[in-house]
Design a protein around this motif. Structure first.
Motif, PDB file in Angstrom:
ATOM      1  N   MET A 153     -12.382 -11.733  39.163  1.00 46.15           N
ATOM      2  CA  MET A 153     -12.607 -10.909  37.974  1.00 46.15           C
ATOM      3  C   MET A 153     -13.957 -10.219  38.035  1.00 46.15           C
ATOM      4  N   VAL A 154     -14.972 -10.920  38.514  1.00 50.66           N
ATOM      5  CA  VAL A 154     -16.293 -10.301  38.661  1.00 50.66           C
ATOM      6  C   VAL A 154     -16.240  -9.157  39.668  1.00 50.66           C
ATOM      7  N   LEU A 155     -15.570  -9.375  40.801  1.00 50.59           N
ATOM      8  CA  LEU A 155     -15.471  -8.332  41.831  1.00 50.59           C
ATOM      9  C   LEU A 155     -14.713  -7.105  41.329  1.00 50.59           C
ATOM     10  N   LEU A 156     -13.641  -7.343  40.556  1.00 46.52           N
ATOM     11  CA  LEU A 156     -12.800  -6.226  40.117  1.00 46.52           C
ATOM     12  C   LEU A 156     -13.407  -5.486  38.929  1.00 46.52           C
ATOM     13  N   PHE A 157     -13.653  -6.218  37.833  1.00 45.17           N
ATOM     14  CA  PHE A 157     -14.045  -5.561  36.582  1.00 45.17           C
ATOM     15  C   PHE A 157     -15.533  -5.210  36.514  1.00 45.17           C
ATOM     16  N   SER A 165     -20.402  -6.171  32.388  1.00 42.27           N
ATOM     17  CA  SER A 165     -21.452  -6.790  33.191  1.00 42.27           C
ATOM     18  C   SER A 165     -20.883  -7.994  33.932  1.00 42.27           C
ATOM     19  N   ALA A 166     -21.516  -8.344  35.037  1.00 43.59           N
ATOM     20  CA  ALA A 166     -21.027  -9.442  35.865  1.00 43.59           C
ATOM     21  C   ALA A 166     -21.156 -10.785  35.168  1.00 43.59           C
ATOM     22  N   GLY A 167     -22.069 -10.909  34.243  1.00 43.01           N
ATOM     23  CA  GLY A 167     -22.253 -12.173  33.541  1.00 43.01           C
ATOM     24  C   GLY A 167     -23.488 -12.132  32.664  1.00 43.01           C
ATOM     25  N   GLY A 168     -23.801 -13.272  32.072  1.00 38.82           N
ATOM     26  CA  GLY A 168     -24.950 -13.362  31.191  1.00 38.82           C
ATOM     27  C   GLY A 168     -24.542 -13.757  29.782  1.00 38.82           C
ATOM     28  N   TYR A 169     -25.510 -13.706  28.891  1.00 37.34           N
ATOM     29  CA  TYR A 169     -25.257 -14.103  27.508  1.00 37.34           C
ATOM     30  C   TYR A 169     -26.206 -13.350  26.587  1.00 37.34           C
ATOM     31  N   VAL A 170     -25.671 -12.905  25.461  1.00 36.13           N
ATOM     32  CA  VAL A 170     -26.460 -12.264  24.408  1.00 36.13           C
ATOM     33  C   VAL A 170     -26.077 -12.912  23.088  1.00 36.13           C
ATOM     34  N   PRO A 171     -27.041 -13.355  22.285  1.00 32.84           N
ATOM     35  CA  PRO A 171     -26.709 -13.988  20.994  1.00 32.84           C
ATOM     36  C   PRO A 171     -25.896 -13.044  20.104  1.00 32.84           C
ATOM     37  N   LYS A 178     -21.975  -6.622  22.537  1.00 35.48           N
ATOM     38  CA  LYS A 178     -22.341  -7.137  23.856  1.00 35.48           C
ATOM     39  C   LYS A 178     -22.000  -8.609  23.988  1.00 35.48           C
ATOM     40  N   HIS A 179     -22.151  -9.349  22.889  1.00 37.22           N
ATOM     41  CA  HIS A 179     -21.841 -10.783  22.894  1.00 37.22           C
ATOM     42  C   HIS A 179     -20.382 -11.030  23.254  1.00 37.22           C
ATOM     43  N   PHE A 180     -19.470 -10.344  22.583  1.00 39.25           N
ATOM     44  CA  PHE A 180     -18.042 -10.559  22.832  1.00 39.25           C
ATOM     45  C   PHE A 180     -17.603  -9.965  24.175  1.00 39.25           C
ATOM     46  N   THR A 181     -18.286  -8.919  24.626  1.00 39.15           N
ATOM     47  CA  THR A 181     -17.972  -8.355  25.939  1.00 39.15           C
ATOM     48  C   THR A 181     -18.287  -9.348  27.046  1.00 39.15           C
ATOM     49  N   LEU A 182     -19.441 -10.000  26.941  1.00 38.01           N
ATOM     50  CA  LEU A 182     -19.820 -10.994  27.945  1.00 38.01           C
ATOM     51  C   LEU A 182     -18.998 -12.265  27.825  1.00 38.01           C
ATOM     52  N   LEU A 183     -18.439 -12.517  26.638  1.00 42.02           N
ATOM     53  CA  LEU A 183     -17.617 -13.712  26.430  1.00 42.02           C
ATOM     54  C   LEU A 183     -16.203 -13.527  26.965  1.00 42.02           C
ATOM     55  N   ALA A 184     -15.744 -12.285  27.065  1.00 46.30           N
ATOM     56  CA  ALA A 184     -14.332 -12.015  27.360  1.00 46.30           C
ATOM     57  C   ALA A 184     -13.903 -12.537  28.722  1.00 46.30           C
ATOM     58  N   MET A 185     -14.635 -12.210  29.779  1.00 47.98           N
ATOM     59  CA  MET A 185     -14.192 -12.598  31.124  1.00 47.98           C
ATOM     60  C   MET A 185     -14.202 -14.111  31.352  1.00 47.98           C
ATOM     61  N   PRO A 186     -15.274 -14.827  31.031  1.00 44.29           N
ATOM     62  CA  PRO A 186     -15.203 -16.286  31.227  1.00 44.29           C
ATOM     63  C   PRO A 186     -14.136 -16.952  30.377  1.00 44.29           C
ATOM     64  N   ALA A 187     -13.936 -16.453  29.155  1.00 44.91           N
ATOM     65  CA  ALA A 187     -12.888 -17.017  28.306  1.00 44.91           C
ATOM     66  C   ALA A 187     -11.510 -16.768  28.909  1.00 44.91           C
TER      67      ALA A 187
END
Length: 316
Positions: A153-157, A165-171, A178-187
């Motif tokens: 998923m990181v390689l593709l999206f 973004s490839a990863g990270g976290y924003v409160p 940005k918070h939900f965007t970064l949450l989407a792929m790991p979830a």
């Protein structure tokens, strides 16, 4: 009441056993954590400095004394201090735990809102193209390891399509989008396995209920297909689904370990990986203990719910 107290007692015993096993496993691993901490710069540490640090950390005491001290601190809610920077392990866990719980909740919700309707669709279109295609997808979801899926998923999206973004976290309070965007792929990576389980049990349960006597009676009475589906099939088919979801929620805790590491998500599991690499005994013990408590508490809640719904369970 006696049955409830018995289940609670067994759960507490399980937590103590896990905490004891983790303590012994960590302390019996070859290597001196004091020497490891002092040699992080590359140079061999002075033996006097190593001995002084071992005394400061209490590592020079007998193993049983360290175990009893650690157990007493856990009972008081004190999980010790990090060997890396001296920060409170309890405070760091409290800061990271909501992030992991949010990730698990998002994964479970995603698996349910996709697995339930698609499982019903496959059952209603049994043998059709949709059924076969969805069955293949669910089989692939069960077979594909979560860390492999996360990496793909990181390689593709992120790396190829540049959608996120490839990863990270924003409160959440700082930037909700940005918070939900970064949450989407790991979830989504964690939800894949649960989706496959929910899809399969929903499909099988709907097929089984569809041929029950009360459903055939409802059809003979001329009830509409929508009413038969919602009032007779879906209601009775959901019980096995609830069971599967309750049992798989605990396994989601294990799935977060690699996913948080792949997506650089600063949750509880990521803290565990960093602590293991640094041989930080207090952090490893604290994180594993908290994860164990969550897992045991979840299973205890499922047992109590089943006991309330089925009196035969309380007699087992």
């Amino acid at each position: 009441m006696a049955w409830v107290l018995k289940r609670i007692g067994i759960s507490l015993l399980l937590v103590w056993v896990v905490a004891s096993i983790v303590f012994l496993a960590i302390h019996l691993v070859p290597g001196d954590p004091a020497e490891l901490l002092l040699s992080q710069g590359g140079a061999a540490p002075d033996q006097a400095a190593v001995d002084q640090l071992r005394e400061q950390l209490g590592l020079d005491r007998p193993l049983m004394a360290q175990y009893l001290r650690s157990l007493g601190e856990v009972v008081r809610g004190d999980l010790g201090e990090s060997l890396q920077d001296g920060s409170s392990v309890t405070g760091e866990i409290v800061r990271r735990l909501p992030r992991t719980l949010e990730l698990i909740a998002a994964a479970a919700l995603l698996a349910l809102i996709t697995g339930l309707p698609l499982g019903m669709l496959a059952a209603l279109r049994r043998g059709g193209i949709a059924d076969r295609l969805l069955s293949i997808i669910s089989a692939a979801g069960l077979a594909l390891p979560v860390f492999v899926l996360g990496t793909l998923m990181v390689l593709l999206f992120a790396q190829t399509l540049h959608w996120v973004s490839a990863g990270g976290y924003v409160p959440l309070a700082q930037a909700p989008g940005k918070h939900f965007t970064l949450l989407a792929m790991p979830a989504a990576a964690i939800a894949t396995g649960l989706f496959s389980a929910v899809f399969r049990i929903t499909r099988a349960s709907v097929l089984d209920v569809s041929w029950r006597d009360y459903v055939r009676t409802a059809r003979a009475k001329g009830l509409s297909r929508h009413r038969i589906l919602t009032r007779h099939i879906l209601r009775n088919a959901l019980m096995p689904v609830v069971t599967v979801v309750a049992l798989h929620l605990g396994t989601l805790l294990g799935g977060t370990v690699l996913v948080e590491y792949v997506f650089n998500y600063p949750g509880l599991s990521g803290m565990l990986v960093d602590a293991v690499n640094a041989r930080d005994y207090p952090e490893v013990q604290g994180v594993v203990l908290v994860i164990s408590v969550l897992f045991v508490t979840l299973n205890l809640a499922v047992d109590l719910i089943y006991g309330a719904l089925d009196p035969q369970v309380r007699n087992s």
